[in-house]
Every structure is written in C-alpha cells, then in structure tokens.
Motif scaffolding. Sequence first.
Motif, PDB file in Angstrom:
ATOM      1  N   ASP A 191       0.871  -1.175   0.000  1.00  0.00           N
ATOM      2  CA  ASP A 191       0.000   0.000   0.000  1.00  0.00           C
ATOM      3  C   ASP A 191       0.909   1.228   0.000  1.00  0.00           C
ATOM      4  O   ASP A 191       1.486   1.575   1.041  1.00  0.00           O
ATOM      5  N   GLU A 234       1.818   4.656   0.360  1.00  0.00           N
ATOM      6  CA  GLU A 234       1.288   5.860   0.991  1.00  0.00           C
ATOM      7  C   GLU A 234       2.354   6.438   1.896  1.00  0.00           C
ATOM      8  O   GLU A 234       3.385   5.797   2.147  1.00  0.00           O
ATOM      9  N   HIS A 248      -5.258   2.785  -4.665  1.00  0.00           N
ATOM     10  CA  HIS A 248      -5.597   2.859  -3.230  1.00  0.00           C
ATOM     11  C   HIS A 248      -6.513   4.067  -2.996  1.00  0.00           C
ATOM     12  O   HIS A 248      -6.627   4.545  -1.879  1.00  0.00           O
ATOM     13  N   HIS A 279      -7.167   8.816   0.807  1.00  0.00           N
ATOM     14  CA  HIS A 279      -7.027   7.974   1.999  1.00  0.00           C
ATOM     15  C   HIS A 279      -8.118   8.252   3.033  1.00  0.00           C
ATOM     16  O   HIS A 279      -7.974   7.948   4.213  1.00  0.00           O
ATOM     17  N   PRO A 330      -8.710   2.233   1.899  1.00  0.00           N
ATOM     18  CA  PRO A 330      -8.013   2.558   3.141  1.00  0.00           C
ATOM     19  C   PRO A 330      -8.690   1.849   4.321  1.00  0.00           C
ATOM     20  O   PRO A 330      -9.919   1.866   4.447  1.00  0.00           O
TER      21      PRO A 330
HETATM   22 ZN   LIG Z   1      -3.633   2.877   3.221  1.00  0.00          ZN
END
Ligand SMILES: [Zn+2]
Length: 285
Positions: free
Chosen positions: A8, A10, A79, A83, A119
């Motif tokens: 993921d 981020e 993703h 978020h 998320p």
């Molecule tokens: Zn995430």
Amino acid sequence: MDNALTIDLEEWYHICTAVPDPLTPPAGERRLRGNTGAILAILERFQVVATFFILGSVAEAEPSLVPLIAAAGHEIASHGWSHRLVTTLQPEEFRDELRRTGDLLEQQCGHRPIGFRAPQWSLGPATPWAFHILREEGFRYDSSLNPLPFVGERRGPRTPHRLDNGLWELPPLTTASPACNLPTGGGWGLRFFPGMLINATVRRLNRGGFPAVIYIHPREIDPAGPRLPLPLLKGFAAYGPRRSVAGRLTMLLARFRFTTMTRLVDQWDTVSSSRRTTPSHSSPR
Ligand SMILES: [Zn+2]
C-alpha cells in the motif's frame, strides 16, 4: 503455487482517522522515495513482481515513483485518492476518487489500474454501492474485505472468491483461531506473530489450492521514520512492534512464490472457477 505480495504505497502519516485531513500533511521528513527504493531492492533481489496499491495524492506529490515501480515490472493498482475511509464518502465522491487516481496512474505508467484496495478495509456491507461502482469503472478485482473483528467482517471468507457482480475479491492472509481470525498477512500481525505461524498458514492455504495475500506499507520498513502521536492501541497497531518488516518480507520471499494480483486473477479467469466461487466455509484453517 503463486501467492500475492502487495504494497500500500502511501506516506508515513496515512494512518486512518489519525490525522484531521489526510490531504494536509503534518510536519515531518518525507522518506517515501527511500523506503520505496528499499522495497524495490528486496523484490529485485528475489526476482519477484508485486502489486502496488498507490494513493493518487501520493502519485501526484511524488511523480517519479509510479514510472519507477512500473519499469521494474510491478503492477500499478489503486488505493484511492485521499485515503479517506470509503464509509465517509458519498457514492459519487468514491467514483471521483477512482477516476482521478485512475487518470493519473494511467498518465504515469501507460495503463489504468484494474485492482483496488480501500483505506483501512473500509469497504463492505455498509457500502454495497462501492462494489458496483468499482465494476462500472472497469475494475476486475478488489482486496478490501479483511475477515477480522473491528475492521472487517469477522466471519467473512478467508480465501479469494467472486462476488455476484463478477468482481474478484482477494482478502489478505489471516490465520484461523478459535476466538477470531488473526491478522498474520500484514500490519502489526505480520511483524508480531511468530514466523512459524505465518509460514504454516501460507503452506496450509497453498495446500488447499489457495494463494496467500501479504501486504506491507513503506513506513514499516523504516522504524526510524517519523511517527504520529497515537493512543496506545492505535499506536501499537501502527508502529508496534517497531522492528522493520523487512525481515518478515525476506523470510516469505525465500520460502514461497509470489506474483501480482492481476496474474492470479488472469489464471482464475482462464480456468473453471467452480471451486473458488464457494470459499466461505470450506476455507482451510
Ligand atoms: Zn492505506
């Protein structure tokens, strides 16, 4: 038997509900590029391709990352953009996030993502519209349903299955236990539970003909990186134990075969999937 390794992608502060607005970064050094480089180096060492679920706002802020990841042969997936939890979005906001992220990732790597992860596993019975929107927007699979208490459907399927609308669902690895499933496939569980337990769970799944889906975050490979001040339990889930996930990653890569989520879905789409469409109660423990 191929398993799937997922990242993921981020920033360190993208811990759901821990920051007032995930699009307004708190003060702190940016280390995503270095951490991504460290993950890519490990994958190259083991000659493994993985799936990167990329946050659109991060791809915009760090435009060199997606081309770098794609050039190494990894899958670029979505993703979302901000978020924010899907449960806090209106259906059209969710669609906008998918489109905006898809447009940018396509611009940066040459093709649109076909896989999505929400998320904090925030997609499920409370957001039935989201599965339809994913399909309408051209997605072939989702990896947002985690069969755990508090963050998902605790009795949900532990293995890949096809939803009514044709979307493949690939839950992350969990270990069945009498009380509840244990989160051995990623997050604090991957760093905390004994390696023997994690390896045995992957082996058991594979023997039953199912792949394991593992997930990590760049911040987990960087225990010295910046940290948010979090309440005890949330802090443990995000940072504790503080050791790097790199050891666990290399342990798994040395023992098992891994590929991208799309390659798994391609394999299933080309064979009869009758067994895999009834996963819930026949899942191996
Ligand atoms: Zn995430």
